[in-house]
Design an enzyme around this catalytic site. Structure first.
Site, short mmCIF file in Angstrom:
data_model
loop_
_atom_site.label_atom_id
_atom_site.label_comp_id
_atom_site.label_asym_id
_atom_site.label_seq_id
_atom_site.Cartn_x
_atom_site.Cartn_y
_atom_site.Cartn_z
N ASN A 90 -7.32 4.15 -8.45
CA ASN A 90 -5.88 4.27 -8.60
C ASN A 90 -5.36 5.70 -8.43
O ASN A 90 -4.19 5.89 -8.11
CB ASN A 90 -5.47 3.74 -9.98
CG ASN A 90 -4.06 4.09 -10.36
OD1 ASN A 90 -3.11 3.61 -9.76
ND2 ASN A 90 -3.90 4.96 -11.35
N ARG A 119 -19.25 3.88 -4.02
CA ARG A 119 -20.67 4.19 -3.86
C ARG A 119 -21.40 4.18 -5.20
O ARG A 119 -22.48 3.61 -5.35
CB ARG A 119 -20.84 5.56 -3.21
CG ARG A 119 -20.58 5.59 -1.71
CD ARG A 119 -20.76 7.01 -1.23
NE ARG A 119 -20.55 7.13 0.22
CZ ARG A 119 -20.43 8.28 0.86
NH1 ARG A 119 -20.50 9.42 0.17
NH2 ARG A 119 -20.25 8.31 2.16
N SER A 137 -3.05 1.83 -2.49
CA SER A 137 -2.51 2.59 -1.38
C SER A 137 -1.01 2.80 -1.63
O SER A 137 -0.60 3.12 -2.75
CB SER A 137 -2.78 1.88 -0.06
OG SER A 137 -2.27 2.61 1.03
N SER A 138 -0.19 2.59 -0.62
CA SER A 138 1.25 2.82 -0.74
C SER A 138 1.93 2.28 0.51
O SER A 138 1.30 2.18 1.57
CB SER A 138 1.54 4.32 -0.88
OG SER A 138 2.91 4.60 -0.68
N TYR A 151 -0.16 12.83 2.30
CA TYR A 151 -0.14 11.67 1.41
C TYR A 151 -0.20 10.36 2.19
O TYR A 151 -1.07 9.51 1.95
CB TYR A 151 1.13 11.70 0.55
CG TYR A 151 1.30 10.50 -0.35
CD1 TYR A 151 0.60 10.39 -1.53
CD2 TYR A 151 2.19 9.48 0.00
CE1 TYR A 151 0.75 9.28 -2.36
CE2 TYR A 151 2.35 8.38 -0.83
CZ TYR A 151 1.64 8.28 -2.01
OH TYR A 151 1.80 7.18 -2.81
N LYS A 155 -3.26 7.49 2.43
CA LYS A 155 -3.04 6.11 2.01
C LYS A 155 -3.38 5.13 3.13
O LYS A 155 -3.86 4.02 2.86
CB LYS A 155 -1.60 5.94 1.54
CG LYS A 155 -1.28 6.66 0.25
CD LYS A 155 -2.20 6.24 -0.90
CE LYS A 155 -1.75 6.78 -2.24
NZ LYS A 155 -2.67 6.39 -3.34
#
Length: 252
Positions: A90, A119, A137-138, A151, A155
């Site tokens: 997040n 991982r 993501s966004s 940014y 994303k």
């Protein structure tokens, strides 16, 4: 609906406020065992104390940009919980201005923390009968907007990475999905600071949304918890946009 998350072991990065905290709350309400991390010791302690009555939750102080610290947290958490079923990446650096520093920060924090979390958790996810990976993501990763640059590019990369994982891990029964929020307002968040620091940008952003308002962390958390749950066992490789019809592109 029973999401079948009782007793499932969940890790959430950036779980002390905003969307991350709402995600932690959502999993706890479904009976999951949750470990979360954040950088601020006071915020971690306060959040863990406030949520203790909601379920089994543990907070840890971790800078996800520190690869060794992140891996150590995953291992320690897995040992304490007896395994890992779900991970939610997040954290974002929210590094919007187009500078060299912000490119490095976005790649390390947004993208590589997601990669490193997966991982580190993979040996435990492979042993789970309900393994799920969620990346946040966004809409800025889906369409060009004012946040394009470090940014937005980071994303977009998260979507590509997790979509590839969904295909690569399907035969192991491990699902990978993405949730892409639109503008989300909460106390201490970026949009609260924009509301006071750049009122014109704030009003423009609100005006672009057909609902006439921004979303809340709880609006984003509910789809995250559902996608991570065994009830959504056939959903993998999906980028679920949670934006109140903000974006205009048709997602084929």
């Amino acid at each position: 609906m029973d999401l079948q998350l009782t007793g499932k072991r969940v890790l959430v990065t950036g779980g002390s406020r905003g969307i991350g905290r709402a995600i932690v709350e959502g999993f706890l309400d479904e009976g999951a065992v949750v470990g979360f991390c954040a950088r601020d010791p006071q915020a971690v302690s306060t959040t863990a104390d406030e949520l203790a009555g909601r379920g089994q939750v543990t907070g840890s102080v971790v800078d996800v940009g520190d690869a060794e610290a992140l891996a150590a947290w995953v291992q320690t958490s897995a040992e304490a919980m007896g395994g890992i079923d779900v991970v939610v990446a997040n954290v974002s650096a929210l590094a919007i201005p187009d500078t060299e520093e912000n490119w490095q920060l976005s790649l390390n924090v947004d993208v590589m923390h997601t990669v490193r979390l997966v991982r580190a958790a993979m040996p435990y996810l492979e042993q789970s009968d309900a393994a799920s990976i969620i990346g946040i993501s966004s809409v800025s990763g889906r369409e060009s907007d004012f946040a394009s640059g470090p940014y937005g590019t980071a994303k977009t990369a998260i979507v590509g990475y997790l979509h590839g994982l969904a295909m690569q891990l399907a035969d192991k029964g491990i699902r990978a999905n993405i949730v892409s929020p639109g503008n989300t307002y909460f106390e201490g968040g970026v949009w609260e600071s924009i509301e006071t620091g750049d009122p014109a940008l704030f009003e423009m952003a609100v005006g672009l949304n057909p609902t006439g308002h921004m979303g809340t962390p709880a609006d984003v958390a509910a789809p995250v918890v559902f996608l991570a749950s065994p009830v959504a066992s056939r959903v993998s490789g999906t980028n679920l946009v949670v934006d109140g019809a903000l974006t205009r592109g048709i997602q084929l």
